[in-house]
Design a protein around this motif. Structure first.
Motif, mmCIF file in Angstrom:
data_model
loop_
_atom_site.group_PDB
_atom_site.id
_atom_site.type_symbol
_atom_site.label_atom_id
_atom_site.label_comp_id
_atom_site.label_asym_id
_atom_site.label_seq_id
_atom_site.Cartn_x
_atom_site.Cartn_y
_atom_site.Cartn_z
ATOM 1 N N GLY A 10 -23.671 -21.570 6.663
ATOM 2 C CA GLY A 10 -23.305 -23.341 6.068
ATOM 3 C C GLY A 10 -22.005 -23.858 7.470
ATOM 4 N N ARG A 11 -21.593 -22.959 7.820
ATOM 5 C CA ARG A 11 -20.117 -23.122 8.850
ATOM 6 C C ARG A 11 -20.253 -24.452 9.364
ATOM 7 N NH1 ARG A 11 -17.633 -19.372 13.939
ATOM 8 N NH2 ARG A 11 -19.495 -20.556 14.947
ATOM 9 N N ALA A 12 -21.171 -24.211 10.572
ATOM 10 C CA ALA A 12 -21.702 -25.837 11.082
ATOM 11 C C ALA A 12 -21.418 -27.270 10.359
ATOM 12 C CB ALA A 12 -22.265 -25.173 11.825
ATOM 13 N N ALA A 64 -7.680 -21.573 6.672
ATOM 14 C CA ALA A 64 -8.838 -20.758 5.904
ATOM 15 C C ALA A 64 -9.817 -20.531 6.679
ATOM 16 C CB ALA A 64 -9.484 -21.479 5.313
ATOM 17 N N HIS A 65 -9.426 -20.867 7.756
ATOM 18 C CA HIS A 65 -10.981 -20.513 8.260
ATOM 19 C C HIS A 65 -10.127 -19.607 9.758
ATOM 20 C CE1 HIS A 65 -14.095 -20.187 12.206
ATOM 21 N NE2 HIS A 65 -12.406 -20.319 12.507
ATOM 22 N N PRO A 76 -17.964 -16.906 2.921
ATOM 23 C CA PRO A 76 -17.648 -17.433 1.642
ATOM 24 C C PRO A 76 -18.998 -18.034 0.933
ATOM 25 C CG PRO A 76 -16.569 -19.123 2.594
ATOM 26 C CD PRO A 76 -16.877 -17.567 4.744
ATOM 27 N N ALA A 77 -19.524 -17.535 0.055
ATOM 28 C CA ALA A 77 -20.540 -18.042 -0.465
ATOM 29 C C ALA A 77 -21.126 -19.320 -0.476
ATOM 30 C CB ALA A 77 -21.596 -17.501 -1.555
ATOM 31 N N LEU A 334 -19.144 -26.012 15.860
ATOM 32 C CA LEU A 334 -19.911 -26.927 15.155
ATOM 33 C C LEU A 334 -21.475 -26.413 15.482
ATOM 34 C CD1 LEU A 334 -19.411 -30.843 16.292
ATOM 35 C CD2 LEU A 334 -18.951 -29.365 13.717
ATOM 36 N N GLY A 335 -21.506 -25.116 15.768
ATOM 37 C CA GLY A 335 -22.605 -24.062 16.409
ATOM 38 C C GLY A 335 -23.705 -24.828 17.549
#
Length: 404
Positions: A10-12, A64-65, A76-77, A334-335
């Motif tokens: 879910g990074r983007a 954090a990134h 991260p889950a 944003l991917g």
């Protein structure tokens, strides 16, 4: 493979949401600049929209990134913890801003407590990641983040106290609050991040000795900040200036390998130019700050003169570094694949040379003695450059949010 990873972590999606936070505060800053004659305490409001709003949100998200990246932690889950920290932070910011504008201390004290809790939770998260990680080459970056968070947690109670107190100690408290928060929270975070971000922006290899320089600079910077803070509280200007000299030495130590990387491949885009200009203004601000402290006949005079430090420090260093970093990081976070990243990067880089040149020329004129109409004109030029970044950045994020 990229799409699979983004879907799993879910990074983007996270950066599409979190990326709007600093931009929203920057947009509010533009509004304040437009209508400032109608606002009470507009300077205080503008400063805190930038630092407590835009910058602190950006630091919580991106430190954090980078911590996950440099420590090679598992993806991260869930982002629930980060989301709760950001929610608490922004509720706290709203309370502090309300208190500053309405002159009512109660919401400010509650807001400061929420900000303190959010940053404290962030500090605990950083320390937990560091304890759990295997030894890594760039661990020093997280050490910078830990020191920065401790500095902010030291400065927040003093700022909260100033919302309720009005006595002879206020100028010293203001000087302590400003120096510890600006040099600690912001400058330490920037120095730690640029170790890896700067060569990445330049698309070149890191200079030999950059990691060692960062390790050597950290105690210099922390010691300088602590010395400056204690000296302004006790009002010992020569010691305060000595602390600022230590901070300048730390900046110089980290700047040498950064300059080596830039000689190998000079900045060729808005992020590189903007970050480089920000570093120059930081050294200018430290010199002006030392002069203001040494030439003042007391803490009240020094506090009044601190406005001369804020322009190079906030507009020159903080804002330019923030915009340069966001211009580089947002398109990638944003991917969407190489084509989408390239398109976003080009949009944020458009007219980059003009924006950086206009901003820094305007700032150079503004800090010199000049008639009011010249200051108004230069302020509008800086504001125009901010809008040239803000409009395409918001469009990119909103377009990414509407994408299935």
């Amino acid at each position: 493979m990229t799409a699979t990873v983004e879907g799993r972590t879910g990074r983007a999606s996270w950066h599409r949401r979190a990326g709007l936070l600093p931009l929203a505060y920057l947009a509010a800053l533009v509004v304040v600049a437009m209508i400032h004659p109608m606002l009470p305490a507009w300077r205080w409001l503008a400063i805190h929209l930038l630092l407590l709003g835009a910058v602190t949100n950006a630091i919580l998200v991106w430190s954090a990134h980078f911590t996950v990246a440099v420590l090679r932690c598992p993806a991260p889950a869930s982002r629930r913890g980060e989301a709760l920290r950001l929610a608490g932070l922004n509720l706290g910011v709203a309370g502090v801003l309300t208190a500053g504008v309405t002159d009512r201390p109660a919401p400010g004290l509650a807001g400061a407590a929420l900000v303190f809790a959010a940053v404290g939770a962030h500090l605990a998260w950083l320390a937990g990641r560091l304890r759990a990680a295997l030894p890594a080459r760039f661990t020093v970056t997280v050490h910078y983040y830990l020191a920065a968070a401790v500095a902010l947690l030291t400065g927040i109670p003093v700022g909260a106290w100033m919302l309720a107190a009005d006595n002879d100690s206020r100028p010293r408290l203001l000087l302590f609050h400003a120096h510890v928060n600006l040099l600690g929270w912001v400058t330490l975070t920037v120095l730690g991040t640029l170790l890896t971000l700067w060569p990445t922006v330049l698309r070149t290899r890191m200079a030999d000795g950059a990691v060692l320089a960062a390790r050597r600079a950290l105690p210099l910077a922390v010691g300088g900040i602590a010395l400056t803070g204690l000296a302004v509280l006790a009002w010992w200007p020569p010691l305060a200036a000595g602390g600022l000299a230590l901070v300048a030495a730390a900046v110089t130590v980290t700047a040498l390998p950064a300059a080596q990387a830039a000689r190998h491949r000079p900045p060729a885009s808005f992020p590189g130019w903007s970050i480089a200009a920000g570093g120059g203004w930081l050294l200018v601000a430290l010199a002006v700050d030392a002069w203001c402290l040494l030439s003042a006949d007391g803490p009240a005079t020094a506090a009044d003169r601190f406005g001369a430090v804020l322009v190079p420090l906030l507009a020159g260093f903080v804002a330019q570094t923030l915009l340069g970093a966001l211009a580089y990081l947002l398109p990638m976070a944003l991917g969407g694949g190489p084509a989408a990243v390239r398109d976003r990067t080009e949009r944020l880089d458009r007219h980059g040379a003009q924006r950086v040149a206009m901003t820094n020329a305007a700032l150079a004129v503004f800090v010199l003695p000049a008639p009011p109409y010249v200051r108004i004109t230069t302020s509008l030029l800086v504001l125009a450059a901010l809008l040239q970044f803000l409009v395409p950045a918001l469009r990119i994020l909103l377009a990414a949010r509407s994408r299935p």
